[in-house]
Design an enzyme around this catalytic site. Sequence first.
Site, short mmCIF file in Angstrom:
data_model
loop_
_atom_site.label_atom_id
_atom_site.label_comp_id
_atom_site.label_asym_id
_atom_site.label_seq_id
_atom_site.Cartn_x
_atom_site.Cartn_y
_atom_site.Cartn_z
N ASN A 22 0.87 -1.17 0.00
CA ASN A 22 0.00 0.00 0.00
C ASN A 22 0.91 1.22 0.00
OD1 ASN A 22 -1.80 2.03 0.50
ND2 ASN A 22 -2.77 1.05 2.26
N ARG A 107 -2.50 -2.12 -3.56
CA ARG A 107 -3.71 -1.32 -3.39
C ARG A 107 -3.61 -0.14 -4.34
NH1 ARG A 107 -5.09 3.20 0.83
NH2 ARG A 107 -7.29 3.43 0.38
N HIS A 196 -12.61 2.97 -0.51
CA HIS A 196 -12.67 1.95 0.55
C HIS A 196 -13.41 0.70 0.08
CE1 HIS A 196 -12.60 5.32 3.84
NE2 HIS A 196 -11.37 4.89 3.61
N ARG A 257 -11.21 15.47 7.03
CA ARG A 257 -11.99 15.94 5.87
C ARG A 257 -13.39 16.35 6.29
NH1 ARG A 257 -10.54 10.65 3.18
NH2 ARG A 257 -8.49 10.97 2.27
N GLU A 400 -8.31 -5.22 4.98
CA GLU A 400 -8.09 -4.91 3.57
C GLU A 400 -6.90 -5.69 3.00
OE1 GLU A 400 -8.66 -0.72 4.85
OE2 GLU A 400 -9.23 -0.42 2.76
#
Length: 414
Positions: A22, A107, A196, A257, A400
């Site tokens: 990742n 990823r 996601h 965010r 993940e």
Amino acid sequence: MTTPNTTEGTAAGKPGRVLVLNSGSSSVKYQLLDMSDRSRLAAGLVERIGEETSRLVHTPLTGDGGGPREREGRIADHDEALKAAAAELAADGLGLDSPELAAIGHRVVHGGLRFTEPTVITDDVLKEIERLVPVAPLHNPANITGIRTAMALRPDLPQVAVFDTAFHTTMPEHAARYAIDVETADAHRIRRYGFHGTSHAYVSRKAAALLGKEPQDVNVIVLHLGNGASASAVAGGRCVETSMGLTPLEGLVMGTRSGDIDPAVTFHLKRVAGMSADEIDVLLNKRSGLVGLCGDNDMREIRRRIDEGDERAALAFDIYVHRLKKYIGAYTAVLGRVDAVVFTAGVGENSAPVREAAIAGLEELGLAVDADLNAVRSAVPRLISPDYARVAVAVVPTDEELEIATQTFALVDN
Ligand code: AMP
């Protein structure tokens, strides 16, 4: 080729290792998994790449490998980072030159509309991921760097891209399109992609298993609440709506965010506050959300402050939870019938107060949380709703890396 989009896929039980990478702009996270039993052999993180204070933390997970090993000092670029990680793995007898390494799974944040499944990376695939940089300027360049570096290190090995957007490509057009001029939207590929996806796919499937049902027989709302946060509505195993959009900025209140705001806020900031597009980008992505509201983005710290009577922290928490409730309500309407609301990721898995507050008052929707079940800390999927509740509420830890490894292995193991 179709890929079993499942951790329970056909590849189970066969020997082989998968390295999951990742790659962020200044970091690389990695995990090495043994696919015969899906166990983790090692995990690590290289951070602050390119700075004097780079740091590598490598953790052997085979049981006899000792604790985490840390290395500080400048790591110039991703190439050096990956080589440093490879050296740590080699020191544990898990070198990347091992014939047991079957593939590297990457990823990749943005796969646009073309990549609906995990994909073996070819030159053509890499070009397409590059073509998507304008819609994912913060993420895809780092992912591409990671892929190129890994390819240079093991050019003979299959490299697979697993896209954050792929699970959401099943969204119907009426959910994916923004109500803006169609020609302008299409010219610039402006639409809702969602992110996601690997987590939403994994968690929605695990939730079905927890209910003792097949994914195609259940409708679930997944709330992935990490530092980034997103909700999805999954009907019969297919995503029909998700809260992130063209970028990960849309939707829920996140760590840094804003999530949903009136888009006119942006031109107002430009016209009235004289801010540039880049400054507004930083404001909304890095200085908003929980950190913008109260100065902290860690839910543990926010709860601690609330316990001490801090009003700013309490308001930040209330705004965060209010947005969650709105999405639960909206997605209940989108799905028509909901079998489970599922919490996952750092906040979702660990914060009982967030789960309690998000579900509080939603009895009319068939939702309730049992205080004792909600208080249990556990790493396994579990129900936290009382028996009488019409809709199950569950906590399902996401994974993940396992999902990326499984999808990667399923594609290359034949
Ligand atoms: P993630 O992005 O999934 O790794 O989630 C990271 C976030 O999870 C952190 O910023 C915290 O807000 C939250 N988190 C992690 N551990 C806990 C905990 N024990 N209680 C509450 N929140 C937590």
